[in-house]
Design an enzyme around this catalytic site. Structure first.
Site, mmCIF file in Angstrom:
data_model
loop_
_atom_site.group_PDB
_atom_site.id
_atom_site.type_symbol
_atom_site.label_atom_id
_atom_site.label_comp_id
_atom_site.label_asym_id
_atom_site.label_seq_id
_atom_site.Cartn_x
_atom_site.Cartn_y
_atom_site.Cartn_z
ATOM 1 N N LYS A 17 8.712 26.153 5.645
ATOM 2 C CA LYS A 17 7.814 27.217 5.178
ATOM 3 C C LYS A 17 8.300 28.611 5.547
ATOM 4 O O LYS A 17 8.061 29.562 4.815
ATOM 5 C CB LYS A 17 6.383 26.977 5.682
ATOM 6 C CG LYS A 17 5.772 25.738 5.064
ATOM 7 C CD LYS A 17 4.269 25.758 4.954
ATOM 8 C CE LYS A 17 3.846 24.530 4.147
ATOM 9 N NZ LYS A 17 2.421 24.413 3.923
ATOM 10 N N LYS A 71 8.298 16.115 -1.986
ATOM 11 C CA LYS A 71 6.979 15.484 -2.033
ATOM 12 C C LYS A 71 6.077 16.285 -2.963
ATOM 13 O O LYS A 71 6.309 17.470 -3.194
ATOM 14 C CB LYS A 71 6.361 15.408 -0.631
ATOM 15 C CG LYS A 71 5.816 16.717 -0.102
ATOM 16 C CD LYS A 71 4.925 16.497 1.118
ATOM 17 C CE LYS A 71 4.232 17.800 1.505
ATOM 18 N NZ LYS A 71 2.810 17.836 1.312
ATOM 19 N N LYS A 90 0.698 20.845 -2.701
ATOM 20 C CA LYS A 90 -0.219 21.773 -3.368
ATOM 21 C C LYS A 90 0.240 23.212 -3.286
ATOM 22 O O LYS A 90 -0.270 24.065 -4.000
ATOM 23 C CB LYS A 90 -1.655 21.583 -2.883
ATOM 24 C CG LYS A 90 -1.942 21.751 -1.428
ATOM 25 C CD LYS A 90 -3.415 21.375 -1.228
ATOM 26 C CE LYS A 90 -3.707 20.837 0.132
ATOM 27 N NZ LYS A 90 -3.631 21.852 1.166
HETATM 28 P P1 ATP Z 1 1.263 21.709 1.328
HETATM 29 O O1 ATP Z 1 2.174 20.829 0.564
HETATM 30 O O2 ATP Z 1 0.838 22.935 0.623
HETATM 31 O O3 ATP Z 1 1.685 21.929 2.737
HETATM 32 P P2 ATP Z 1 -0.254 19.399 1.390
HETATM 33 O O4 ATP Z 1 -0.209 18.951 -0.017
HETATM 34 O O5 ATP Z 1 0.653 18.763 2.398
HETATM 35 O O6 ATP Z 1 -0.087 20.931 1.413
HETATM 36 P P3 ATP Z 1 -2.427 19.218 3.300
HETATM 37 O O7 ATP Z 1 -3.779 19.779 3.274
HETATM 38 O O8 ATP Z 1 -1.491 19.874 4.224
HETATM 39 O O9 ATP Z 1 -1.769 19.265 1.854
HETATM 40 O O10 ATP Z 1 -2.461 17.665 3.528
HETATM 41 C C1 ATP Z 1 -3.586 16.840 3.509
HETATM 42 C C2 ATP Z 1 -3.156 15.402 3.737
HETATM 43 O O11 ATP Z 1 -2.444 14.900 2.597
HETATM 44 C C3 ATP Z 1 -2.205 15.209 4.924
HETATM 45 O O12 ATP Z 1 -2.583 14.041 5.622
HETATM 46 C C4 ATP Z 1 -0.862 15.044 4.284
HETATM 47 O O13 ATP Z 1 0.011 14.275 5.075
HETATM 48 C C5 ATP Z 1 -1.220 14.307 3.007
HETATM 49 N N1 ATP Z 1 -0.224 14.528 1.953
HETATM 50 C C6 ATP Z 1 0.181 15.732 1.493
HETATM 51 N N2 ATP Z 1 1.091 15.598 0.518
HETATM 52 C C7 ATP Z 1 1.262 14.248 0.348
HETATM 53 C C8 ATP Z 1 2.083 13.467 -0.519
HETATM 54 N N3 ATP Z 1 2.881 14.028 -1.394
HETATM 55 N N4 ATP Z 1 2.018 12.122 -0.421
HETATM 56 C C9 ATP Z 1 1.200 11.532 0.474
HETATM 57 N N5 ATP Z 1 0.403 12.221 1.320
HETATM 58 C C10 ATP Z 1 0.427 13.567 1.272
#
Ligand code: ATP
Ligand code: LTN
Length: 329
Positions: A112, A194, A197
């Site tokens: 990041k 991955k 969001k």
């Molecule tokens: P960002 O990618 O913007 O950092 P994020 O998509 O990881 O955000 P978070 O709010 O940080 O979203 O994560 C919420 C939960 O979703 C966490 O437990 C994270 O590990 C899980 N998660 C996030 N992305 C994935 C993915 N691509 N596959 C499976 N689990 C995920």
């Protein structure tokens, strides 16, 4: 006493099926077995650029998504991080047992901050310590998260063990709960990343609030691997990713799925996957829309009370352990 779980998602961007499959789905499944705390981590969201109005709205939206995913507020505690000031108080104390080098090694920070190291916020750097405080405040046993949070969990354990060693047994040392299948759903447009969001390309993610046409269009455009066979195969991440989403949204077994797609092409897989996703998200979105503001306010108020009770008890102990109980006794 039932063992505890704690987890949370940031109210930034839009939650996607990766968040559902990797996290929310497991929370809903585990809540009946554990004393569960599900937090909307809006203080973590302060590390991302977002205007206050959006942050406020997203906080409520994320909580509604928790409920739509099957989290039952009668069974679990659903609350907002900033409603319980002990999270920030404990963060400071844990900052004083955490090392710079430990935070510098965090891959999420490195990704990041990128080349902007000097300009990266101190909050972004300290993000894992706030996360450790979230978890340790509740004497959490198990933390259901996606694969990307594994390193943060390891740090949380190290901080807890160091604190316990220096000040005496205070925190339970938590374990991660990372499911074998679906802990890292990949971006549809790029199977090397991955689904995320904070990705600026919205076509890489299926958001939990996407409508049917958008879902069909995004799957249609999804990147595939070379070859034609449709089966689970580690060496073909794009197809395996699509099949994994299909598996977890339909509940069918891998064998059934491979048999179903035998002799069929990628177009068929994409269209069946789109229909399965629409079928899953339609009732999900109905539940999401069915939660009134009043109901949500009541859930947050009850959640805050229950969470505060536990957080205060831990903080009382922590303050005594480090010798800052002072006039607050
Ligand atoms: P960002 O990618 O913007 O950092 P994020 O998509 O990881 O955000 P978070 O709010 O940080 O979203 O994560 C919420 C939960 O979703 C966490 O437990 C994270 O590990 C899980 N998660 C996030 N992305 C994935 C993915 N691509 N596959 C499976 N689990 C995920
Ligand atoms: N950093 C997590 C969100 C998060 C979290 C937590 C998860 C903040 N505090 C405590 C589990 C337990 C993420 O998903 N990015």
């Amino acid at each position: 006493m039932r063992k505890r779980i704690f987890s949370g998602a940031q109210p930034t961007g839009n939650l996607h099926i990766g968040n559902y499959i990797g996290a929310l789905r497991n929370w809903a499944a585990l809540q009946h077995e554990y004393d569960s705390f599900f937090c909307v981590v809006n203080l973590h969201a302060l590390t991302a650029t977002q205007d206050p109005k959006t942050r406020r709205e997203k906080t409520r939206e994320v909580a509604r998504l928790y409920l739509a995913a099957g989290i039952d507020p009668k069974v679990s505690t659903v609350f907002v991080q900033s409603d319980v000031p002990e999270h920030t108080e404990l963060t400071w104390i844990l900052n004083c047992v955490t090392r710079m080098g430990e935070l510098e090694r965090m891959t999420q920070f490195k990704e990041k901050a990128r080349k902007q190291r000097e300009n990266a916020g101190v909050g972004l750097f300290d993000y894992p310590v706030l996360m450790a405080a979230d978890i340790l405040l509740y004497q959490t046993e198990l933390v259901p998260v996606g694969q990307d949070q594994k390193q943060h969990l390891e740090l949380t354990r190290d901080i807890a063990m160091r604190f316990n060693r220096d000040y005496g047994e205070t925190f339970r040392v938590p374990e991660p709960f990372i499911s074998k299948v679906g802990a890292r759903i990949l971006a549809l447009d790029n199977p090397e990343k991955k689904m995320s969001k904070s990705d600026e390309n919205v076509n890489g993610s299926i958001y939990l609030t996407d409508d049917a046409d958008t879902i069909r269009r995004k799957f249609k455009r999804a990147v595939t691997d070379s070859g034609t066979e449709i089966r689970f195969d580690e060496t073909r991440p794009a197809i395996t990713n699509l099949l994994t989403i299909y598996q977890l949204l339909t509940g069918r077994t891998r064998e059934e799925i491979e048999a179903h797609f035998e002799g069929k092409g990628y177009a068929q897989l994409k269209s069946d996957l789109a229909e399965a996703t629409v079928e899953f998200l339609t009732p999900f979105q109905e539940r999401f829309r069915g939660i009134s503001d009043e109901e949500l306010d009541r859930i947050f108020a009850a959640g805050r009370e229950r969470a505060s009770e536990v957080a205060r008890a831990t903080m009382k102990d922590v303050r005594e352990r480090v010798g800052i109980e002072g006039a607050r006794i």
